[in-house]
Design a protein around this motif. Structure first.
Motif, PDB file in Angstrom:
ATOM      1  N   ILE A 190       0.823  -1.208   0.000  1.00  8.36           N
ATOM      2  CA  ILE A 190       0.000   0.000   0.000  1.00  8.36           C
ATOM      3  C   ILE A 190       0.859   1.262   0.000  1.00  8.36           C
ATOM      4  CG2 ILE A 190      -1.743  -1.214   1.392  1.00  8.36           C
ATOM      5  CD1 ILE A 190      -0.861   0.722   3.707  1.00  8.36           C
ATOM      6  N   SER A 191       0.185   2.393  -0.165  1.00 11.15           N
ATOM      7  CA  SER A 191       0.750   3.703   0.159  1.00 11.15           C
ATOM      8  C   SER A 191      -0.242   4.382   1.100  1.00 11.15           C
ATOM      9  CB  SER A 191       0.956   4.560  -1.090  1.00 11.15           C
ATOM     10  OG  SER A 191       1.250   5.896  -0.721  1.00 11.15           O
ATOM     11  N   ALA A 192       0.109   4.452   2.376  1.00 10.18           N
ATOM     12  CA  ALA A 192      -0.789   5.069   3.358  1.00 10.18           C
ATOM     13  C   ALA A 192      -0.977   6.550   3.073  1.00 10.18           C
ATOM     14  CB  ALA A 192      -0.234   4.863   4.766  1.00 10.18           C
ATOM     15  N   LEU A 193       0.081   7.224   2.626  1.00 11.13           N
ATOM     16  CA  LEU A 193       0.006   8.656   2.357  1.00 11.13           C
ATOM     17  C   LEU A 193      -0.930   8.955   1.193  1.00 11.13           C
ATOM     18  CD1 LEU A 193       1.093  11.500   3.021  1.00 11.13           C
ATOM     19  CD2 LEU A 193       2.916  11.081   1.360  1.00 11.13           C
ATOM     20  N   ARG A 194      -0.845   8.161   0.133  1.00 14.29           N
ATOM     21  CA  ARG A 194      -1.669   8.383  -1.059  1.00 14.29           C
ATOM     22  C   ARG A 194      -3.018   7.683  -0.991  1.00 14.29           C
ATOM     23  NH1 ARG A 194       0.491  12.735  -3.569  1.00 14.29           N
ATOM     24  NH2 ARG A 194       2.765  12.603  -3.475  1.00 14.29           N
ATOM     25  N   GLY A 195      -3.181   6.769  -0.036  1.00 14.34           N
ATOM     26  CA  GLY A 195      -4.441   6.039   0.064  1.00 14.34           C
ATOM     27  C   GLY A 195      -4.556   4.891  -0.915  1.00 14.34           C
ATOM     28  N   TRP A 196      -3.432   4.453  -1.491  1.00 13.37           N
ATOM     29  CA  TRP A 196      -3.462   3.358  -2.462  1.00 13.37           C
ATOM     30  C   TRP A 196      -3.611   2.024  -1.742  1.00 13.37           C
ATOM     31  CZ3 TRP A 196       1.438   5.192  -5.617  1.00 13.37           C
ATOM     32  CH2 TRP A 196       1.119   6.399  -6.254  1.00 13.37           C
ATOM     33  N   GLU A 197      -4.615   1.252  -2.138  1.00 12.38           N
ATOM     34  CA  GLU A 197      -4.873  -0.102  -1.630  1.00 12.38           C
ATOM     35  C   GLU A 197      -5.239  -0.138  -0.145  1.00 12.38           C
ATOM     36  OE1 GLU A 197      -5.068  -2.877  -3.485  1.00 12.38           O
ATOM     37  OE2 GLU A 197      -4.727  -1.623  -5.241  1.00 12.38           O
ATOM     38  N   THR A 198      -5.540   1.006   0.454  1.00  7.88           N
ATOM     39  CA  THR A 198      -5.926   1.000   1.871  1.00  7.88           C
ATOM     40  C   THR A 198      -7.340   0.449   2.065  1.00  7.88           C
ATOM     41  OG1 THR A 198      -6.576   3.328   1.654  1.00  7.88           O
ATOM     42  CG2 THR A 198      -4.384   2.872   2.558  1.00  7.88           C
ATOM     43  N   ASP A 199      -8.198   0.586   1.060  1.00  5.19           N
ATOM     44  CA  ASP A 199      -9.555   0.033   1.167  1.00  5.19           C
ATOM     45  C   ASP A 199      -9.514  -1.487   1.287  1.00  5.19           C
ATOM     46  OD1 ASP A 199     -10.774   2.475   1.111  1.00  5.19           O
ATOM     47  OD2 ASP A 199     -11.213   2.442  -1.043  1.00  5.19           O
ATOM     48  N   ARG A 200      -8.614  -2.109   0.548  1.00  6.01           N
ATOM     49  CA  ARG A 200      -8.492  -3.573   0.612  1.00  6.01           C
ATOM     50  C   ARG A 200      -8.076  -4.013   2.011  1.00  6.01           C
ATOM     51  NH1 ARG A 200      -3.841  -6.761  -0.517  1.00  6.01           N
ATOM     52  NH2 ARG A 200      -4.376  -8.966  -0.674  1.00  6.01           N
ATOM     53  N   LEU A 201      -7.152  -3.282   2.614  1.00  5.28           N
ATOM     54  CA  LEU A 201      -6.717  -3.592   3.976  1.00  5.28           C
ATOM     55  C   LEU A 201      -7.854  -3.377   4.969  1.00  5.28           C
ATOM     56  CD1 LEU A 201      -4.631  -4.266   6.132  1.00  5.28           C
ATOM     57  CD2 LEU A 201      -3.772  -1.918   5.968  1.00  5.28           C
ATOM     58  N   ARG A 202      -8.587  -2.287   4.814  1.00 10.17           N
ATOM     59  CA  ARG A 202      -9.708  -1.994   5.716  1.00 10.17           C
ATOM     60  C   ARG A 202     -10.793  -3.071   5.611  1.00 10.17           C
ATOM     61  NH1 ARG A 202     -10.843   2.440   3.676  1.00 10.17           N
ATOM     62  NH2 ARG A 202      -9.429   3.783   4.852  1.00 10.17           N
ATOM     63  N   ASN A 203     -11.087  -3.517   4.394  1.00  9.45           N
ATOM     64  CA  ASN A 203     -12.095  -4.571   4.204  1.00  9.45           C
ATOM     65  C   ASN A 203     -11.651  -5.881   4.845  1.00  9.45           C
ATOM     66  OD1 ASN A 203     -13.709  -2.805   2.757  1.00  9.45           O
ATOM     67  ND2 ASN A 203     -12.915  -3.451   0.763  1.00  9.45           N
ATOM     68  N   TYR A 204     -10.364  -6.178   4.755  1.00 11.46           N
ATOM     69  CA  TYR A 204      -9.836  -7.393   5.386  1.00 11.46           C
ATOM     70  C   TYR A 204     -10.033  -7.334   6.899  1.00 11.46           C
ATOM     71  CZ  TYR A 204      -6.404 -10.706   7.234  1.00 11.46           C
ATOM     72  OH  TYR A 204      -5.793 -11.716   7.943  1.00 11.46           O
ATOM     73  N   LEU A 205      -9.728  -6.191   7.499  1.00 10.39           N
ATOM     74  CA  LEU A 205      -9.875  -6.046   8.946  1.00 10.39           C
ATOM     75  C   LEU A 205     -11.344  -6.143   9.356  1.00 10.39           C
ATOM     76  CD1 LEU A 205      -7.308  -3.164   9.558  1.00 10.39           C
ATOM     77  CD2 LEU A 205      -6.982  -5.608   9.966  1.00 10.39           C
ATOM     78  N   ASN A 206     -12.243  -5.613   8.531  1.00  9.42           N
ATOM     79  CA  ASN A 206     -13.680  -5.742   8.815  1.00  9.42           C
ATOM     80  C   ASN A 206     -14.094  -7.207   8.874  1.00  9.42           C
ATOM     81  OD1 ASN A 206     -14.541  -3.114   9.185  1.00  9.42           O
ATOM     82  ND2 ASN A 206     -14.879  -2.734   7.017  1.00  9.42           N
ATOM     83  N   ARG A 207     -13.557  -8.000   7.954  1.00  9.03           N
ATOM     84  CA  ARG A 207     -13.904  -9.428   7.938  1.00  9.03           C
ATOM     85  C   ARG A 207     -13.315 -10.169   9.132  1.00  9.03           C
ATOM     86  NH1 ARG A 207     -12.429  -8.747   2.458  1.00  9.03           N
ATOM     87  NH2 ARG A 207     -10.471  -9.869   2.832  1.00  9.03           N
ATOM     88  N   GLU A 208     -12.179  -9.692   9.639  1.00  8.17           N
ATOM     89  CA  GLU A 208     -11.519 -10.354  10.761  1.00  8.17           C
ATOM     90  C   GLU A 208     -12.173 -10.042  12.110  1.00  8.17           C
ATOM     91  OE1 GLU A 208      -8.639 -12.517  10.896  1.00  8.17           O
ATOM     92  OE2 GLU A 208      -9.392 -12.729   8.848  1.00  8.17           O
ATOM     93  N   ALA A 209     -13.024  -9.022  12.153  1.00 12.21           N
ATOM     94  CA  ALA A 209     -13.663  -8.634  13.418  1.00 12.21           C
ATOM     95  C   ALA A 209     -14.548  -9.762  13.941  1.00 12.21           C
ATOM     96  CB  ALA A 209     -14.476  -7.362  13.216  1.00 12.21           C
ATOM     97  N   LYS A 210     -14.544  -9.927  15.262  1.00 11.51           N
ATOM     98  CA  LYS A 210     -15.311 -10.991  15.913  1.00 11.51           C
ATOM     99  C   LYS A 210     -16.500 -10.401  16.671  1.00 11.51           C
ATOM    100  CE  LYS A 210     -12.061 -13.772  14.548  1.00 11.51           C
ATOM    101  NZ  LYS A 210     -12.284 -14.619  13.350  1.00 11.51           N
ATOM    102  N   ASN A 211     -17.488 -11.244  16.919  1.00 10.03           N
ATOM    103  CA  ASN A 211     -18.663 -10.811  17.670  1.00 10.03           C
ATOM    104  C   ASN A 211     -18.256 -10.320  19.059  1.00 10.03           C
ATOM    105  OD1 ASN A 211     -20.392 -11.509  15.576  1.00 10.03           O
ATOM    106  ND2 ASN A 211     -20.720 -13.584  16.340  1.00 10.03           N
ATOM    107  N   GLY A 212     -18.810  -9.191  19.452  1.00  7.24           N
ATOM    108  CA  GLY A 212     -18.495  -8.640  20.766  1.00  7.24           C
ATOM    109  C   GLY A 212     -19.000  -7.216  20.889  1.00  7.24           C
TER     110      GLY A 212
END
Length: 357
Positions: A233-255
């Protein structure tokens, strides 16, 4: 090539907290949460990445090392999911920290970052020579060994600084020891067995007592073969950060969520603004001056017209430091004021006063 637009936040009535605007938030039943510990060497873009993930500029950033001096929490609430990002200072060992201001900073923070984390996010910088040679830093490997029970992912940052991007993806098998989530990712033409990482006993007293010995052993090891996934990714430019964010959303557990849906950070607005002023000093003053300057708030007042009146004392150790600050004050003020107004979505009247200690 324009930078992504970050959302703005509002300041609470008492001036102590930052919050998002929410209109009649719905009461959710099936909530999920994830806590992510963000670690890496100094100046690899950890704070910039957290800002990109939560889409708000709450973590201070600069071009100099040691901008982040303590763990800070950024919070992203998206629908039913709340993700907590714990940003940490760059990892130092004793020998390296002696080169920076004679202080050991950040040594214990990465370990404390793991304490409540569900996932570890390891950030590396593509513009650093060791990364481009296909090696993770031994300090990072030692932290991963000490906390091997926590799942981890690799984030390869700053692809915007690489001209020939065809060289990026061949680095992944090297930085991951040839395996990602248990799958062999080495090219078919290069199935040479990688040198395995010898995992020492899990006993905490053994790990901490033998840390220097482990660091020496890790210098010959390339990567960590236990990453669950890899993101370029490039955090500064926002490149591919959506893919990382979507992955983390899927990894979230009930709570249940730990924070209200309008929270963006657990840091007080005083600390955030002070860190922004400090980052402006780091970007606009030479040598070691910013590291030896204490930023102290002397006035914080929200006027009836919505204007935020701020004054900070810059406590210097030498007269020459104060004089140099006055010479560069226009640039420092503009840098700090722009960042504060971008974050708070309100006009500010900022005064910085250098003082001799």
């Amino acid at each position: 090539n324009s930078l992504p637009q970050l959302e703005k936040v509002n300041i609470s009535e008492d001036g102590t907290k930052l919050k998002m605007e929410t209109q009649n938030p719905k009461k959710l039943i099936n909530t999920r949460r994830l806590r992510v510990g963000v670690i890496g060497m100094p100046n690899v873009g950890k704070s910039t990445l957290v800002n990109a993930m939560i889409n708000k500029q709450v973590m201070a950033t600069s071009t100099r090392i040691d901008t982040t001096v303590k763990n800070s929490l950024g919070i992203l609430t998206d629908g039913e999911v709340q993700i907590e990002f714990e940003d940490s200072p760059g990892i130092f060992n004793k020998s390296k920290s002696k080169r920076f201001h004679g202080k050991i900073k950040g040594k214990d923070f990465p370990s404390s970052c793991f304490a409540e984390s569900d996932l570890c996010m390891v950030v590396v910088d593509l513009s650093m020579k060791r990364t481009t040679n296909g090696f993770l830093d031994p300090e990072v490997l030692v932290e991963l060994i000490k906390h091997r029970h926590i799942p981890s992912i690799l984030v390869i940052n700053k692809i915007d600084k690489v001209k020939n991007r065809s060289k990026i993806y061949p680095l992944i098998p090297q930085l991951t020891g040839g395996f990602v989530n248990g799958v062999d990712c080495r090219p078919q033409s290069n199935k040479v067995p990688a040198k395995p990482i010898e995992l020492p006993p899990v006993k905490a007293e053994f790990l901490y007592r033998n840390e220097e010995k482990m660091l020496r052993q890790m210098r010959s090891c390339r990567g960590w073969p236990y990453f669950k996934d890899v993101f370029v990714i490039s955090a500064l430019r926002g490149w591919e950060t959506d893919r990382l964010r979507n992955y983390l959303n899927r990894e979230a557990k009930n709570g249940n969520w730990n924070y209200p849906c309008d929270s963006v950070t657990t840091e007080s607005s005083y600390d955030i603004i002070r860190d922004i002023v400090r980052s402006a000093l780091l970007d606009n003053l030479p040598y070691e001056i910013p590291y030896h300057t204490e930023v102290v708030i002397s006035e914080w007042r929200k006027k009836d017209n919505g204007l935020l009146d701020l004054q900070f004392d810059l406590v210097c150790q030498k007269y020459a430091h104060a004089r140099l600050m006055n010479q560069n004050m226009t640039t420092i003020l503009y840098s700090a004021k722009t960042r504060i107004e971008t974050l708070l979505n309100c006009e500010t009247e900022l005064v910085l006063v250098p003082y001799l200690k």
